[in-house]
Design a protein around this motif. Structure first.
Motif, PDB file in Angstrom:
ATOM      1  N   LEU A   1       0.833  -1.203   0.000  1.00 24.99           N
ATOM      2  CA  LEU A   1       0.000   0.000   0.000  1.00 24.99           C
ATOM      3  C   LEU A   1       0.867   1.252   0.000  1.00 24.99           C
ATOM      4  CD1 LEU A   1      -2.759   1.414   0.249  1.00 24.99           C
ATOM      5  CD2 LEU A   1      -2.537   1.144   2.744  1.00 24.99           C
ATOM      6  N   MET A   2       1.926   1.257   0.817  1.00 30.06           N
ATOM      7  CA  MET A   2       2.822   2.413   0.855  1.00 30.06           C
ATOM      8  C   MET A   2       3.507   2.606  -0.499  1.00 30.06           C
ATOM      9  SD  MET A   2       2.368   3.777   3.802  1.00 30.06           S
ATOM     10  CE  MET A   2       0.686   3.252   3.529  1.00 30.06           C
ATOM     11  N   GLU A   3       3.846   1.498  -1.154  1.00 28.28           N
ATOM     12  CA  GLU A   3       4.446   1.580  -2.497  1.00 28.28           C
ATOM     13  C   GLU A   3       3.463   2.193  -3.483  1.00 28.28           C
ATOM     14  OE1 GLU A   3       6.860   1.422  -5.769  1.00 28.28           O
ATOM     15  OE2 GLU A   3       7.445   1.234  -3.669  1.00 28.28           O
ATOM     16  N   THR A   4       2.216   1.725  -3.430  1.00 29.17           N
ATOM     17  CA  THR A   4       1.197   2.237  -4.342  1.00 29.17           C
ATOM     18  C   THR A   4       0.932   3.719  -4.112  1.00 29.17           C
ATOM     19  OG1 THR A   4       0.149   0.061  -4.481  1.00 29.17           O
ATOM     20  CG2 THR A   4      -1.206   1.962  -5.069  1.00 29.17           C
ATOM     21  N   LEU A   5       0.804   4.099  -2.856  1.00 29.37           N
ATOM     22  CA  LEU A   5       0.470   5.488  -2.530  1.00 29.37           C
ATOM     23  C   LEU A   5       1.643   6.447  -2.731  1.00 29.37           C
ATOM     24  CD1 LEU A   5      -1.583   4.957   0.762  1.00 29.37           C
ATOM     25  CD2 LEU A   5      -2.481   5.551  -1.512  1.00 29.37           C
TER      26      LEU A   5
ATOM     27  N   ASP B   1       8.551   8.761  -3.239  1.00 28.45           N
ATOM     28  CA  ASP B   1       9.619   8.395  -2.306  1.00 28.45           C
ATOM     29  C   ASP B   1      10.938   8.168  -3.042  1.00 28.45           C
ATOM     30  OD1 ASP B   1       7.831   8.577  -0.214  1.00 28.45           O
ATOM     31  OD2 ASP B   1       7.552   6.419  -0.012  1.00 28.45           O
ATOM     32  N   ARG B   2      10.879   7.469  -4.172  1.00 29.89           N
ATOM     33  CA  ARG B   2      12.110   7.244  -4.934  1.00 29.89           C
ATOM     34  C   ARG B   2      12.666   8.548  -5.497  1.00 29.89           C
ATOM     35  NH1 ARG B   2       9.566   2.695  -5.443  1.00 29.89           N
ATOM     36  NH2 ARG B   2       8.280   3.291  -7.188  1.00 29.89           N
ATOM     37  N   GLU B   3      11.787   9.429  -5.909  1.00 30.95           N
ATOM     38  CA  GLU B   3      12.237  10.730  -6.400  1.00 30.95           C
ATOM     39  C   GLU B   3      12.889  11.539  -5.275  1.00 30.95           C
ATOM     40  OE1 GLU B   3      10.208  14.749  -8.204  1.00 30.95           O
ATOM     41  OE2 GLU B   3       9.394  12.808  -8.876  1.00 30.95           O
ATOM     42  N   ARG B   4      12.336  11.435  -4.076  1.00 32.69           N
ATOM     43  CA  ARG B   4      12.884  12.128  -2.906  1.00 32.69           C
ATOM     44  C   ARG B   4      14.254  11.561  -2.551  1.00 32.69           C
ATOM     45  NH1 ARG B   4       9.187  10.661   0.095  1.00 32.69           N
ATOM     46  NH2 ARG B   4       7.806  12.423  -0.240  1.00 32.69           N
ATOM     47  N   GLY B   5      14.384  10.232  -2.624  1.00 29.32           N
ATOM     48  CA  GLY B   5      15.650   9.567  -2.363  1.00 29.32           C
ATOM     49  C   GLY B   5      15.807   9.098  -0.932  1.00 29.32           C
ATOM     50  N   LEU B   6      16.814   8.264  -0.736  1.00 31.39           N
ATOM     51  CA  LEU B   6      17.047   7.649   0.573  1.00 31.39           C
ATOM     52  C   LEU B   6      17.402   8.657   1.651  1.00 31.39           C
ATOM     53  CD1 LEU B   6      18.992   4.456  -0.537  1.00 31.39           C
ATOM     54  CD2 LEU B   6      16.729   4.530   0.533  1.00 31.39           C
ATOM     55  N   SER B   7      18.320   9.564   1.372  1.00 32.26           N
ATOM     56  CA  SER B   7      18.761  10.520   2.403  1.00 32.26           C
ATOM     57  C   SER B   7      17.604  11.359   2.923  1.00 32.26           C
ATOM     58  CB  SER B   7      19.865  11.422   1.864  1.00 32.26           C
ATOM     59  OG  SER B   7      21.010  10.672   1.585  1.00 32.26           O
TER      60      SER B   7
ATOM     61  N   ILE C   1       9.261   3.786   7.501  1.00 30.96           N
ATOM     62  CA  ILE C   1      10.064   2.559   7.479  1.00 30.96           C
ATOM     63  C   ILE C   1       9.707   1.737   6.235  1.00 30.96           C
ATOM     64  CG2 ILE C   1      10.385   0.319   8.632  1.00 30.96           C
ATOM     65  CD1 ILE C   1      10.273   1.891  11.295  1.00 30.96           C
ATOM     66  N   SER C   2       8.429   1.669   5.917  1.00 31.38           N
ATOM     67  CA  SER C   2       8.009   0.960   4.711  1.00 31.38           C
ATOM     68  C   SER C   2       8.564   1.618   3.460  1.00 31.38           C
ATOM     69  CB  SER C   2       6.479   0.904   4.629  1.00 31.38           C
ATOM     70  OG  SER C   2       5.967   0.125   5.665  1.00 31.38           O
ATOM     71  N   SER C   3       8.558   2.934   3.438  1.00 34.55           N
ATOM     72  CA  SER C   3       9.117   3.660   2.299  1.00 34.55           C
ATOM     73  C   SER C   3      10.578   3.308   2.092  1.00 34.55           C
ATOM     74  CB  SER C   3       8.987   5.172   2.520  1.00 34.55           C
ATOM     75  OG  SER C   3       9.792   5.881   1.594  1.00 34.55           O
ATOM     76  N   LEU C   4      11.339   3.321   3.161  1.00 38.89           N
ATOM     77  CA  LEU C   4      12.765   2.990   3.053  1.00 38.89           C
ATOM     78  C   LEU C   4      12.955   1.538   2.630  1.00 38.89           C
ATOM     79  CD1 LEU C   4      14.031   4.984   6.112  1.00 38.89           C
ATOM     80  CD2 LEU C   4      14.738   5.339   3.730  1.00 38.89           C
ATOM     81  N   ALA C   5      12.169   0.643   3.184  1.00 38.06           N
ATOM     82  CA  ALA C   5      12.264  -0.766   2.789  1.00 38.06           C
ATOM     83  C   ALA C   5      11.967  -0.916   1.302  1.00 38.06           C
ATOM     84  CB  ALA C   5      11.312  -1.611   3.631  1.00 38.06           C
ATOM     85  N   ASN C   6      10.947  -0.220   0.828  1.00 36.71           N
ATOM     86  CA  ASN C   6      10.615  -0.293  -0.597  1.00 36.71           C
ATOM     87  C   ASN C   6      11.751   0.249  -1.462  1.00 36.71           C
ATOM     88  OD1 ASN C   6       8.113  -1.492  -0.279  1.00 36.71           O
ATOM     89  ND2 ASN C   6       7.040   0.455  -0.136  1.00 36.71           N
ATOM     90  N   GLN C   7      12.331   1.364  -1.053  1.00 37.09           N
ATOM     91  CA  GLN C   7      13.426   1.950  -1.833  1.00 37.09           C
ATOM     92  C   GLN C   7      14.653   1.036  -1.851  1.00 37.09           C
ATOM     93  OE1 GLN C   7      14.084   6.312  -1.372  1.00 37.09           O
ATOM     94  NE2 GLN C   7      12.371   6.146   0.070  1.00 37.09           N
ATOM     95  N   LEU C   8      14.833   0.270  -0.783  1.00 29.17           N
ATOM     96  CA  LEU C   8      15.979  -0.643  -0.688  1.00 29.17           C
ATOM     97  C   LEU C   8      15.650  -2.046  -1.197  1.00 29.17           C
ATOM     98  CD1 LEU C   8      17.143   0.471   2.855  1.00 29.17           C
ATOM     99  CD2 LEU C   8      18.362   0.892   0.696  1.00 29.17           C
ATOM    100  N   ASP C   9      14.406  -2.243  -1.618  1.00 26.65           N
ATOM    101  CA  ASP C   9      13.925  -3.548  -2.078  1.00 26.65           C
ATOM    102  C   ASP C   9      14.112  -4.615  -0.991  1.00 26.65           C
ATOM    103  OD1 ASP C   9      12.668  -5.242  -3.894  1.00 26.65           O
ATOM    104  OD2 ASP C   9      14.558  -5.877  -4.796  1.00 26.65           O
TER     105      ASP C   9
END
Length: 110
Positions: free
Chosen positions: A36-40, A45-51, A87-95
Motif C-alpha cells: 500500500l505504501m508503495e502504491t500510494l 519516495d524514490r524521487e525524494r531519495g534515501l537521504s 520505514i516501509s518507504s525505506l524498505a521499498n526503496q531498498l527492495d
C-alpha cells in the motif's frame, strides 16, 4: 482451558504472527501494508531519495517520542503510523521485505 497451540507458543504469536500487525483496530499483513505504501507513495519516495526519506523518518520518530511523553493515545497512534509508513518507504526503496526483516525476531531474537 488453554488452547493446545498456546502450550507450544507461550507468547501466543501464532504461525503467521510477523505477517500481521494491528493498524487502526484492523489486522493487516505487513506485505500488504508495504505494498500500500508503495502504491500510494513509491514514485514520490524514490524521487525524494534515501537521504531525504531517512530525514523524514527521523522527524517522525521525534514526533512519536513527543507524543509518547506528552500526547494522547490518538496522537501516539497517529505518529506510530507515520513511523511505520516511513520505514516501509525505506524498505521499498531498498527492495527489502518488512516480513523478511522481522523474521529474525522469530528465528533468532537478539
Amino acid at each position: 482451558s488453554v488452547p493446545r497451540s498456546t502450550l507450544s507458543d507461550p507468547l501466543h504469536l501464532g504461525k503467521n504472527s510477523l505477517r500481521k500487525f494491528w493498524l487502526y483496530g484492523r489486522e493487516m499483513e505487513l506485505a500488504k501494508f508495504q505494498g500500500l505504501m508503495e502504491t500510494l507513495y513509491g514514485d514520490d519516495d524514490r524521487e525524494r531519495g534515501l537521504s531525504a526519506s531517512v530525514a523524514w523518518l527521523c522527524e517522525e520518530v521525534g514526533e512519536f517520542a513527543q507524543a509518547i511523553r506528552k500526547g494522547t493515545r490518538e496522537q501516539q497512534l497517529h505518529e506510530l503510523g507515520d513511523v511505520l509508513a516511513w520505514i516501509s518507504s525505506l524498505a521499498n526503496q531498498l527492495d527489502i521485505s518488512l516480513e523478511e526483516a522481522a523474521e529474525r525476531y522469530v528465528t533468532n531474537p537478539p
